[in-house]
Design a protein around this motif. Structure first.
Motif, PDB file in Angstrom:
ATOM      1  N   ARG A 295      75.301  84.956  39.751  1.00 52.92           N
ATOM      2  CA  ARG A 295      74.321  83.951  40.152  1.00 52.92           C
ATOM      3  C   ARG A 295      73.671  84.308  41.487  1.00 52.92           C
ATOM      4  O   ARG A 295      74.186  85.140  42.233  1.00 52.92           O
ATOM      5  CB  ARG A 295      74.990  82.578  40.292  1.00 52.92           C
ATOM      6  CG  ARG A 295      75.469  81.973  38.981  1.00 52.92           C
ATOM      7  CD  ARG A 295      76.203  80.691  39.241  1.00 52.92           C
ATOM      8  NE  ARG A 295      76.567  80.002  38.004  1.00 52.92           N
ATOM      9  CZ  ARG A 295      77.496  79.067  37.918  1.00 52.92           C
ATOM     10  NH1 ARG A 295      78.168  78.708  38.997  1.00 52.92           N
ATOM     11  NH2 ARG A 295      77.759  78.497  36.757  1.00 52.92           N
ATOM     12  N   GLU A 296      72.583  83.625  41.770  1.00 48.25           N
ATOM     13  CA  GLU A 296      71.858  83.746  43.035  1.00 48.25           C
ATOM     14  C   GLU A 296      71.293  85.159  43.191  1.00 48.25           C
ATOM     15  O   GLU A 296      71.642  86.067  42.443  1.00 48.25           O
ATOM     16  CB  GLU A 296      72.763  83.343  44.218  1.00 48.25           C
ATOM     17  CG  GLU A 296      73.335  81.941  44.061  1.00 48.25           C
ATOM     18  CD  GLU A 296      74.439  81.647  45.054  1.00 48.25           C
ATOM     19  OE1 GLU A 296      74.474  82.295  46.123  1.00 48.25           O
ATOM     20  OE2 GLU A 296      75.273  80.770  44.762  1.00 48.25           O
ATOM     21  N   GLU A 297      70.424  85.346  44.151  1.00 48.58           N
ATOM     22  CA  GLU A 297      69.745  86.631  44.320  1.00 48.58           C
ATOM     23  C   GLU A 297      70.717  87.761  44.606  1.00 48.58           C
ATOM     24  O   GLU A 297      70.483  88.897  44.210  1.00 48.58           O
ATOM     25  CB  GLU A 297      68.719  86.525  45.460  1.00 48.58           C
ATOM     26  CG  GLU A 297      67.529  85.644  45.125  1.00 48.58           C
ATOM     27  CD  GLU A 297      66.490  85.659  46.226  1.00 48.58           C
ATOM     28  OE1 GLU A 297      66.631  86.466  47.172  1.00 48.58           O
ATOM     29  OE2 GLU A 297      65.532  84.865  46.138  1.00 48.58           O
ATOM     30  N   THR A 298      71.797  87.442  45.292  1.00 49.28           N
ATOM     31  CA  THR A 298      72.755  88.487  45.664  1.00 49.28           C
ATOM     32  C   THR A 298      73.726  88.809  44.535  1.00 49.28           C
ATOM     33  O   THR A 298      74.546  89.713  44.671  1.00 49.28           O
ATOM     34  CB  THR A 298      73.567  88.047  46.900  1.00 49.28           C
ATOM     35  OG1 THR A 298      74.184  86.777  46.621  1.00 49.28           O
ATOM     36  CG2 THR A 298      72.665  87.920  48.114  1.00 49.28           C
ATOM     37  N   GLY A 299      73.647  88.068  43.425  1.00 47.22           N
ATOM     38  CA  GLY A 299      74.546  88.337  42.307  1.00 47.22           C
ATOM     39  C   GLY A 299      75.976  87.935  42.582  1.00 47.22           C
ATOM     40  O   GLY A 299      76.917  88.622  42.174  1.00 47.22           O
ATOM     41  N   LYS A 300      76.162  86.807  43.286  1.00 49.23           N
ATOM     42  CA  LYS A 300      77.516  86.320  43.527  1.00 49.23           C
ATOM     43  C   LYS A 300      78.206  86.092  42.189  1.00 49.23           C
ATOM     44  O   LYS A 300      77.603  85.609  41.238  1.00 49.23           O
ATOM     45  CB  LYS A 300      77.480  85.018  44.335  1.00 49.23           C
ATOM     46  CG  LYS A 300      77.042  85.209  45.772  1.00 49.23           C
ATOM     47  CD  LYS A 300      76.966  83.891  46.526  1.00 49.23           C
ATOM     48  CE  LYS A 300      78.310  83.279  46.756  1.00 49.23           C
ATOM     49  NZ  LYS A 300      78.242  82.080  47.631  1.00 49.23           N
ATOM     50  N   ARG A 301      79.472  86.444  42.141  1.00 47.48           N
ATOM     51  CA  ARG A 301      80.201  86.407  40.878  1.00 47.48           C
ATOM     52  C   ARG A 301      81.049  85.149  40.770  1.00 47.48           C
ATOM     53  O   ARG A 301      81.764  84.778  41.711  1.00 47.48           O
ATOM     54  CB  ARG A 301      81.092  87.653  40.758  1.00 47.48           C
ATOM     55  CG  ARG A 301      81.867  87.759  39.460  1.00 47.48           C
ATOM     56  CD  ARG A 301      82.669  89.032  39.502  1.00 47.48           C
ATOM     57  NE  ARG A 301      83.604  89.111  38.405  1.00 47.48           N
ATOM     58  CZ  ARG A 301      84.722  89.815  38.445  1.00 47.48           C
ATOM     59  NH1 ARG A 301      85.040  90.491  39.543  1.00 47.48           N
ATOM     60  NH2 ARG A 301      85.523  89.868  37.414  1.00 47.48           N
ATOM     61  N   TYR A 302      80.983  84.526  39.615  1.00 44.55           N
ATOM     62  CA  TYR A 302      81.775  83.341  39.321  1.00 44.55           C
ATOM     63  C   TYR A 302      82.517  83.559  38.008  1.00 44.55           C
ATOM     64  O   TYR A 302      82.005  84.213  37.091  1.00 44.55           O
ATOM     65  CB  TYR A 302      80.882  82.099  39.189  1.00 44.55           C
ATOM     66  CG  TYR A 302      80.211  81.684  40.478  1.00 44.55           C
ATOM     67  CD1 TYR A 302      80.709  80.638  41.241  1.00 44.55           C
ATOM     68  CD2 TYR A 302      79.084  82.352  40.937  1.00 44.55           C
ATOM     69  CE1 TYR A 302      80.098  80.253  42.428  1.00 44.55           C
ATOM     70  CE2 TYR A 302      78.470  81.987  42.122  1.00 44.55           C
ATOM     71  CZ  TYR A 302      78.973  80.935  42.860  1.00 44.55           C
ATOM     72  OH  TYR A 302      78.370  80.564  44.035  1.00 44.55           O
ATOM     73  N   LEU A 303      83.709  83.013  37.936  1.00 44.73           N
ATOM     74  CA  LEU A 303      84.455  83.009  36.681  1.00 44.73           C
ATOM     75  C   LEU A 303      84.305  81.634  36.049  1.00 44.73           C
ATOM     76  O   LEU A 303      84.286  80.616  36.752  1.00 44.73           O
ATOM     77  CB  LEU A 303      85.932  83.336  36.918  1.00 44.73           C
ATOM     78  CG  LEU A 303      86.230  84.705  37.527  1.00 44.73           C
ATOM     79  CD1 LEU A 303      87.732  84.895  37.707  1.00 44.73           C
ATOM     80  CD2 LEU A 303      85.645  85.829  36.673  1.00 44.73           C
ATOM     81  N   TYR A 304      84.210  81.618  34.730  1.00 48.78           N
ATOM     82  CA  TYR A 304      83.998  80.360  34.003  1.00 48.78           C
ATOM     83  C   TYR A 304      85.208  80.059  33.130  1.00 48.78           C
ATOM     84  O   TYR A 304      85.661  80.914  32.362  1.00 48.78           O
ATOM     85  CB  TYR A 304      82.743  80.462  33.147  1.00 48.78           C
ATOM     86  CG  TYR A 304      82.444  79.216  32.341  1.00 48.78           C
ATOM     87  CD1 TYR A 304      81.723  78.168  32.903  1.00 48.78           C
ATOM     88  CD2 TYR A 304      82.881  79.088  31.031  1.00 48.78           C
ATOM     89  CE1 TYR A 304      81.441  77.023  32.174  1.00 48.78           C
ATOM     90  CE2 TYR A 304      82.606  77.946  30.294  1.00 48.78           C
ATOM     91  CZ  TYR A 304      81.893  76.919  30.871  1.00 48.78           C
ATOM     92  OH  TYR A 304      81.629  75.785  30.150  1.00 48.78           O
ATOM     93  N   CYS A 305      85.719  78.839  33.247  1.00 55.73           N
ATOM     94  CA  CYS A 305      86.891  78.420  32.474  1.00 55.73           C
ATOM     95  C   CYS A 305      86.454  77.789  31.156  1.00 55.73           C
ATOM     96  O   CYS A 305      85.763  76.767  31.152  1.00 55.73           O
ATOM     97  CB  CYS A 305      87.725  77.418  33.281  1.00 55.73           C
ATOM     98  SG  CYS A 305      89.158  76.773  32.375  1.00 55.73           S
ATOM     99  N   GLY A 306      86.875  78.381  30.061  1.00 54.89           N
ATOM    100  CA  GLY A 306      86.529  77.838  28.760  1.00 54.89           C
ATOM    101  C   GLY A 306      87.310  76.589  28.403  1.00 54.89           C
ATOM    102  O   GLY A 306      86.928  75.852  27.496  1.00 54.89           O
ATOM    103  N   GLU A 307      88.398  76.325  29.132  1.00 51.22           N
ATOM    104  CA  GLU A 307      89.226  75.153  28.850  1.00 51.22           C
ATOM    105  C   GLU A 307      88.611  73.874  29.422  1.00 51.22           C
ATOM    106  O   GLU A 307      88.529  72.860  28.741  1.00 51.22           O
ATOM    107  CB  GLU A 307      90.633  75.338  29.430  1.00 51.22           C
ATOM    108  CG  GLU A 307      91.406  76.501  28.832  1.00 51.22           C
ATOM    109  CD  GLU A 307      91.938  76.199  27.453  1.00 51.22           C
ATOM    110  OE1 GLU A 307      91.615  75.139  26.893  1.00 51.22           O
ATOM    111  OE2 GLU A 307      92.669  77.044  26.910  1.00 51.22           O
ATOM    112  N   CYS A 308      88.186  73.922  30.687  1.00 47.88           N
ATOM    113  CA  CYS A 308      87.690  72.699  31.327  1.00 47.88           C
ATOM    114  C   CYS A 308      86.227  72.776  31.746  1.00 47.88           C
ATOM    115  O   CYS A 308      85.642  71.777  32.156  1.00 47.88           O
ATOM    116  CB  CYS A 308      88.559  72.340  32.533  1.00 47.88           C
ATOM    117  SG  CYS A 308      88.366  73.423  33.977  1.00 47.88           S
TER     118      CYS A 308
END
Length: 288
Positions: free
Chosen positions: A188-201
């Motif tokens: 995400r964002e211009e700098t490509g910050k990385r996020y993990l996404y939880c499929g459970e919640c």
């Protein structure tokens, strides 16, 4: 999920179907499930979850999840109704699924187990698997139905407690709210910050840009990725240390109304990773 969000989901599904028509039946099934979940949300009566200070402290110091998997507040009345609706959608999906769901319904009607109690255990794989084995049911399908049934209640609670979480920082590879391993990675964002996404919640959290979320390997020599030609927005990150893989969706280049949809729509990437000998620690329940 709002009505606008649901419409964006429908539009995205149509885009994917035009590019990959073979995914049509699965995507239609997904859309029907998400629509039923959307319909029940206005009527949900879920008790607010009060986050104790000691829970937040444990998250800050030890990385323990905020919510134990059997402690989620659930609107059981709405969920039981939704469970039956999802069963109807599943039975209309394909003959094999229909046969297995009918067995689940027959077991429920015989009153040999309590659906309310089973919904409470929906995020505990082994407990649900024991019930499935006892009554000769398909554990994967039973788990799928139970988890999709409680998802609206879970998502509502996550939306409420999101603002109470500690300030964003580099967190570990498991979900800070429920403790599950991530289903997919997002840039995400211009700098490509990385996020993990939880499929459970449905929660997403910030992590270091480089590294395997499963074994925490940060050696760039043993971390690389692959993607399908013409689909650079979605790739598969590979770790040579634990031989695992996970998908990453670049949100800087495309609008994604639902990360789980992108996971479903890229089964071909799973096949590419499997062919190269990599495994996925968290299977996609929609494709198993």
């Amino acid at each position: 999920m709002t009505g606008d969000h649901l419409e964006k989901l429908r539009e995205r599904i149509e885009q994917i179907k035009k590019r990959r028509p073979a995914y049509g039946p699965l995507l239609d099934f997904y859309q029907k499930i998400r629509t039923k979940q959307h319909e029940v949300k206005p009527s949900l009566r879920v008790e607010p979850l009060v986050l104790k200070k000691e829970w937040k402290d444990l998250l800050e110091k030890e990385g323990f999840p905020l919510v134990q998997k059997e402690d989620w507040p659930i609107d059981f009345e709405a969920s039981i109704s939704l469970f039956r609706s999802l069963c109807e959608v599943a039975k209309a999906s394909n003959p094999k699924l229909s046969e297995e769901v009918k067995k689940i319904e027959e077991t429920l009607e015989s009153q040999v187990w309590d659906l309310k109690e089973l919904l409470r255990k929906a995020l505990r794989d082994k407990k649900v698997e024991k019930v499935a084995a006892r009554f000769h049911l398909d554990a994967k399908i039973l788990l799928f139905l139970l988890r999709e049934t409680i998802r609206p209640s879970v998502e509502l609670t996550v939306s409420r407690i999101r603002e109470e979480l500690p300030a964003e920082k580099e967190l570990k590879g498991t979900c800070p709210i429920c403790g599950s391993q991530p289903s997919i990675s997002l840039l995400r964002e211009e700098t490509g910050k990385r996020y993990l996404y939880c499929g459970e919640c449905g929660y997403s959290w910030h992590v270091n840009r480089v590294g395997c979320p499963y074994c925490h390997n940060k050696d760039p020599q043993t971390l690389h990725y692959i993607f399908a030609e013409g689909e650079e927005n979605c790739r598969v990150d590979l770790c040579d240390q634990c031989h695992s893989y996970f998908k990453t969706v670049d949100l800087r280049k495309m609008e994604v109304p639902d990360p789980l949809l992108e996971d479903i729509a890229t089964i071909h990437l799973d096949l590419l990773a499997h062919q190269k000998g990599y495994k996925r620690p968290i299977p996609n329940p929609w494709t198993n």
